[in-house]
Design a protein around this motif. Structure first.
Motif, PDB file in Angstrom:
ATOM      1  N   LYS A   1       0.889  -1.161   0.000  1.00  0.00           N
ATOM      2  CA  LYS A   1       0.000   0.000   0.000  1.00  0.00           C
ATOM      3  C   LYS A   1       0.925   1.209   0.000  1.00  0.00           C
ATOM      4  O   LYS A   1       1.690   1.421   0.941  1.00  0.00           O
ATOM      5  CB  LYS A   1      -0.890   0.009   1.237  1.00  0.00           C
ATOM      6  CG  LYS A   1      -2.043  -0.964   1.183  1.00  0.00           C
ATOM      7  CD  LYS A   1      -3.153  -0.495   0.267  1.00  0.00           C
ATOM      8  CE  LYS A   1      -3.855   0.712   0.852  1.00  0.00           C
ATOM      9  NZ  LYS A   1      -5.009   1.132   0.014  1.00  0.00           N
TER      10      LYS A   1
ATOM     11  N   GLY B   1      -6.233  -1.157  -5.257  1.00  0.00           N
ATOM     12  CA  GLY B   1      -5.590  -0.220  -4.351  1.00  0.00           C
ATOM     13  C   GLY B   1      -4.242  -0.686  -3.859  1.00  0.00           C
ATOM     14  O   GLY B   1      -3.654  -0.073  -2.973  1.00  0.00           O
TER      15      GLY B   1
ATOM     16  N   GLN C   1      -6.839   4.375   4.705  1.00  0.00           N
ATOM     17  CA  GLN C   1      -7.853   3.419   4.281  1.00  0.00           C
ATOM     18  C   GLN C   1      -8.901   4.075   3.397  1.00  0.00           C
ATOM     19  O   GLN C   1      -9.532   3.420   2.584  1.00  0.00           O
ATOM     20  CB  GLN C   1      -8.549   2.802   5.500  1.00  0.00           C
ATOM     21  CG  GLN C   1      -7.669   1.843   6.290  1.00  0.00           C
ATOM     22  CD  GLN C   1      -8.444   1.206   7.411  1.00  0.00           C
ATOM     23  OE1 GLN C   1      -9.645   1.017   7.315  1.00  0.00           O
ATOM     24  NE2 GLN C   1      -7.760   0.864   8.482  1.00  0.00           N
ATOM     25  N   GLU C   2      -9.108   5.379   3.557  1.00  0.00           N
ATOM     26  CA  GLU C   2     -10.161   6.041   2.813  1.00  0.00           C
ATOM     27  C   GLU C   2      -9.766   6.351   1.373  1.00  0.00           C
ATOM     28  O   GLU C   2     -10.575   6.809   0.593  1.00  0.00           O
ATOM     29  CB  GLU C   2     -10.537   7.357   3.525  1.00  0.00           C
ATOM     30  CG  GLU C   2     -11.094   7.138   4.927  1.00  0.00           C
ATOM     31  CD  GLU C   2     -12.315   6.242   4.926  1.00  0.00           C
ATOM     32  OE1 GLU C   2     -13.172   6.396   4.032  1.00  0.00           O
ATOM     33  OE2 GLU C   2     -12.403   5.369   5.789  1.00  0.00           O
ATOM     34  N   LYS C   3      -8.497   6.124   1.027  1.00  0.00           N
ATOM     35  CA  LYS C   3      -8.049   6.448  -0.318  1.00  0.00           C
ATOM     36  C   LYS C   3      -8.492   5.379  -1.300  1.00  0.00           C
ATOM     37  O   LYS C   3      -8.607   4.221  -0.963  1.00  0.00           O
ATOM     38  CB  LYS C   3      -6.520   6.583  -0.357  1.00  0.00           C
ATOM     39  CG  LYS C   3      -5.998   7.760   0.461  1.00  0.00           C
ATOM     40  CD  LYS C   3      -4.497   7.849   0.375  1.00  0.00           C
ATOM     41  CE  LYS C   3      -3.969   9.026   1.185  1.00  0.00           C
ATOM     42  NZ  LYS C   3      -2.500   9.130   1.137  1.00  0.00           N
ATOM     43  N   GLY C   4      -8.672   5.792  -2.570  1.00  0.00           N
ATOM     44  CA  GLY C   4      -9.040   4.843  -3.611  1.00  0.00           C
ATOM     45  C   GLY C   4     -10.541   4.734  -3.760  1.00  0.00           C
ATOM     46  O   GLY C   4     -11.325   5.194  -2.933  1.00  0.00           O
TER      47      GLY C   4
ATOM     48  N   ASP D   1     -11.885  -0.525  -5.056  1.00  0.00           N
ATOM     49  CA  ASP D   1     -10.508  -0.784  -4.656  1.00  0.00           C
ATOM     50  C   ASP D   1     -10.410  -1.045  -3.161  1.00  0.00           C
ATOM     51  O   ASP D   1      -9.689  -1.938  -2.711  1.00  0.00           O
ATOM     52  CB  ASP D   1      -9.613   0.405  -5.024  1.00  0.00           C
ATOM     53  CG  ASP D   1      -9.280   0.442  -6.507  1.00  0.00           C
ATOM     54  OD1 ASP D   1      -9.570  -0.550  -7.192  1.00  0.00           O
ATOM     55  OD2 ASP D   1      -8.741   1.465  -6.962  1.00  0.00           O
ATOM     56  N   ARG D   2     -11.144  -0.266  -2.394  1.00  0.00           N
ATOM     57  CA  ARG D   2     -11.104  -0.445  -0.943  1.00  0.00           C
ATOM     58  C   ARG D   2     -11.728  -1.762  -0.518  1.00  0.00           C
ATOM     59  O   ARG D   2     -11.280  -2.408   0.437  1.00  0.00           O
ATOM     60  CB  ARG D   2     -11.806   0.736  -0.263  1.00  0.00           C
ATOM     61  CG  ARG D   2     -10.974   2.011  -0.301  1.00  0.00           C
ATOM     62  CD  ARG D   2     -11.795   3.276  -0.234  1.00  0.00           C
ATOM     63  NE  ARG D   2     -12.701   3.297   0.903  1.00  0.00           N
ATOM     64  CZ  ARG D   2     -13.678   4.172   1.049  1.00  0.00           C
ATOM     65  NH1 ARG D   2     -13.869   5.096   0.112  1.00  0.00           N
ATOM     66  NH2 ARG D   2     -14.456   4.135   2.106  1.00  0.00           N
TER      67      ARG D   2
ATOM     68  N   ASP E   1      -9.199  -4.482  -1.381  1.00  0.00           N
ATOM     69  CA  ASP E   1      -8.093  -4.382  -0.437  1.00  0.00           C
ATOM     70  C   ASP E   1      -8.495  -4.938   0.924  1.00  0.00           C
ATOM     71  O   ASP E   1      -7.715  -5.623   1.589  1.00  0.00           O
ATOM     72  CB  ASP E   1      -7.670  -2.920  -0.310  1.00  0.00           C
ATOM     73  CG  ASP E   1      -6.576  -2.731   0.725  1.00  0.00           C
ATOM     74  OD1 ASP E   1      -5.501  -3.313   0.554  1.00  0.00           O
ATOM     75  OD2 ASP E   1      -6.812  -2.006   1.708  1.00  0.00           O
ATOM     76  N   MET E   2      -9.729  -4.668   1.336  1.00  0.00           N
ATOM     77  CA  MET E   2     -10.215  -5.169   2.622  1.00  0.00           C
ATOM     78  C   MET E   2     -10.268  -6.696   2.630  1.00  0.00           C
ATOM     79  O   MET E   2      -9.772  -7.349   3.557  1.00  0.00           O
ATOM     80  CB  MET E   2     -11.607  -4.608   2.910  1.00  0.00           C
ATOM     81  CG  MET E   2     -12.220  -5.129   4.212  1.00  0.00           C
ATOM     82  SD  MET E   2     -13.990  -4.788   4.342  1.00  0.00           S
ATOM     83  CE  MET E   2     -14.675  -5.973   3.174  1.00  0.00           C
TER      84      MET E   2
END
Length: 645
Positions: free
Chosen positions: A33, A59, A93-96, A100-101, A104-105
């Motif tokens: 990241k 992301g 975490q709020e980016k993207g 994508d989030r 990524d999660m």
């Protein structure tokens, strides 16, 4: 120390330590990241020895290493001093994008347990196989213990997910584990079997639920949470929010025990009363939807998933399907998603085998052996990124063959009953717990054979393997012909080795008319992957530009060689170049002549494509060029001949 330099180079080219928010790894990839992906030198990373390729997806900035990724990861963490016990902060975490989030999660939650998850599934699968072939009795102690070994993770899966989910969301992992422990607490799970319901909620609907206990007068709908996925993830998400709020308002002197205490007192009842039932119903609906889609046409579903699975993997989209598959195992006791993609690794292995047998490129042949073995065991990235994708056609044939294999799996109704291993280790997961080896299992064997044979034949016959790997040199009818050194007997000839490690290209492909037209002489160009230039011959340095970007060498037999590092790099005025020789020096073949900084030259906006030219080609009756696609220093690049037999 084996991967120390590689790790340093990777960290440097992802933008340095300060650009890394977090790093984890899966089976073949380092997953970074980054704060700013534009600071990463993607092309440099792709060209590194030890790096298969680079992907950007979900992301994440993914550096594909191969089977030894865990060793490289340890060195990257050690060299970078990264903290692997915590994930990125809330702002990061709020980016993207939302998608994508989400990806990524999911990857962050499931990646840490994939190895042990697959191992447990393999044990369960082999245990079922041993019973099916009569090697074990399902009432015997050996079977029971092996079943416990394989089943323990799945039964207590919420506990592991409680840890990884809390860690991913930025909370205290052990709080997540305690929440999950409460969900699978035996005394609560046993209440429905030991007592009659007090009353029923939502009677007559799909959500009809008997109520056996109340919490301060509030009805509690008891569910079975062992082997569940969604409830604990949702609970962990809310637990992190509550924990962070409490950490801000509770005094530091009592924060250590009061924050977890109040977090548990709020989240666990909330989970039993609201989160758990809603998440469980959502899980059941998700499972029902996938079964409904599968029932519409198992063959079409198989062809779609089988044909596109490798594409999903390339872009990280498969992470959106893995939790659905795990949920299906929990809700339905079986899953078709992971079953329908079963053939893809075997199809890729077969395509690589065809390349291995047919290729004349020594580097490709060397890479094919480990890539083939990895694919057989379900690890596809080395073969996909390192061999099939660059050659294009074998990758397309792999997708086609995998799609047909998926259709066959759908036709036979092949289904997985445990979350098994990858590749050959997935076979036992198709064995029915009660029926044993049935037509569905036989169908999986047929699908693998058909998909593998098809991929092998298509790749071998139509893959254009050597055509795509061979460099077609320029041909002057009067002076040279395109032949390899193995096709001619040399008389009074000279061999010019490669001065650089890199990819061989035709002169006509480069963006400089003086070289591309052949006006400067005959030769080839190299796209370097390392900033070191070695002498390709034994001779004398007859020209060395003050800017050090170009050098001329005359051999003892009179061949005149010009090596020009990059296009228009004279404008750098010698910056980023270091010379170890002077004009007039005599040098041996293989001596280091010049070092140059690939990264900085590219950053300055210059191409590093390097022509290697014979400036007096009229001296020779025959000039031939390597058929290698990739060359290393000391490997034959150009052969000069005064005559031929």
């Amino acid at each position: 120390m084996k991967y120390e330099q590689l790790s340093k180079d990777i960290i440097k080219n992802v933008g340095g330590k300060e650009n890394v928010i977090s790093v984890v790894h899966c089976i073949t990839r380092l997953r970074f990241k980054l704060r700013d992906e534009s600071k990463a030198n993607t092309e440099v990373l792709k060209d590194m020895d030890g790096v298969v390729t680079v992907m950007k997806s979900g992301g994440q900035y993914q550096v594909v290493i191969g089977n030894h990724v865990s060793d490289v990861f340890k060195e990257v963490v050690a060299v970078g001093g990264f903290d692997t016990t915590t994930d990125q902060d809330e702002d990061d975490q709020e980016k993207g994008s939302l998608f994508d989030r989400f990806i990524d999660m999911i990857s962050g939650i499931f990646t840490p347990i994939l190895g042990v998850l697959a191992a447990s599934g393999m044990i369960k699968g082999f245990n079922a196989l041993f019973v099916a072939v009569g090697w074990l009795d399902d009432t015997g102690g050996t079977y029971q213990i092996l079943n416990a070994v394989g089943d323990a993770l799945f039964y207590f899966l919420p506990i592991l997910l409680g840890y990884t989910a809390m860690k991913k969301f930025g909370g205290t992992p052990f709080i997540g584990m305690v929440i999950a422990m409460a969900l699978v607490y035996p005394a609560l799970e046993g209440i429905p079997a030991a007592s009659d319901p007090l009353y029923t909620l939502f009677a007559g609907t799909m959500f009809e639920s008997p109520v056996y206990i109340e919490f301060f007068g509030i009805p509690v709908i008891l569910m079975t949470y062992s082997m569940s996925v969604i409830p604990i993830i949702v609970s962990a998400f809310f637990a992190v929010k509550i924990e962070k709020f409490l950490a801000k308002v509770i005094p530091s002197v009592v924060k250590m025990f009061l924050v977890p205490m109040f977090t548990l007192l709020v989240v666990i009842p909330l989970t039993f009363i609201i989160i758990g039932p809603i998440a469980t119903w959502a899980s059941q609906m998700l499972g029902d939807v996938t079964v409904w889609v599968y029932d519409l046409s198992p063959i079409i579903a198989g062809m779609f998933l089988g044909g596109f699975w490798l594409v999903f993997v390339m872009f990280g989209l498969h992470w959106g399907l893995v939790p659905i598959a795990i949920n299906n195992f929990t809700v339905n006791g079986s899953d078709a998603i992971l079953a329908l993609i079963f053939v893809h690794s075997f199809a890729l292995a077969a395509a690589i085998l065809a390349i291995w047998i047919k290729t004349k490129n020594e580097k490709t042949k060397t890479l094919s052996a480990p890539a083939f073995i990895s694919a057989i065991f379900g690890v596809t990235e080395p073969g996909m990124y390192g061999i099939a994708l660059p050659l294009k056609r074998p990758f397309i044939f792999t997708l086609i063959s995998s799609a047909i294999g998926g259709g066959i799996l759908g036709f036979f109704g092949t289904t997985g009953y445990v979350m098994g291993g990858l590749g050959v280790f997935q076979f036992p997961s198709f064995i029915h717990p009660e029926e044993g080896i049935n037509t569905a299992v036989i169908g999986s064997l047929i699908a693998v054979v058909v998909g593998s044979v098809l991929a092998f034949v298509l790749t071998y016959l139509f893959g254009g393997i050597n055509k795509q790997e061979t460099i077609k040199p320029e041909i002057d009818a009067d002076k040279s012909v395109a032949v390899t050194t193995e096709q001619v007997d040399l008389v009074n000839g000279e061999v010019i080795t490669s001065p650089l490690a890199g990819e061989v290209r035709q002169l006509s492909e480069i963006k400089d008319e003086s070289f591309a037209s052949g006006a400067m002489g005959k030769g080839v160009a190299i796209e370097p992957i390392e900033g070191k230039l070695f002498s390709p011959v034994t001779g004398t340095i007859t020209a060395l530009f003050p800017t050090k970007h170009a050098i001329g060498i005359t051999t003892e037999d009179g061949a005149e060689i010009l090596i020009h590092v990059g296009m228009d790099t004279v404008n750098l005025g010698g910056q980023y170049f270091t010379s170890y020789v002077e004009q007039g020096d005599k040098v041996e073949k293989g001596k280091l002549l010049i070092e140059f900084d690939l990264v900085e030259i590219k950053k300055a906006g210059y191409l590093v494509t390097t022509p290697v030219i014979v400036t007096n080609p009229d001296k020779y009756g025959l000039i031939s060029f390597t058929e290698q696609h990739i060359v290393k220093p000391t490997e034959t690049l150009i052969t000069l001949e005064n005559d031929a037999k």
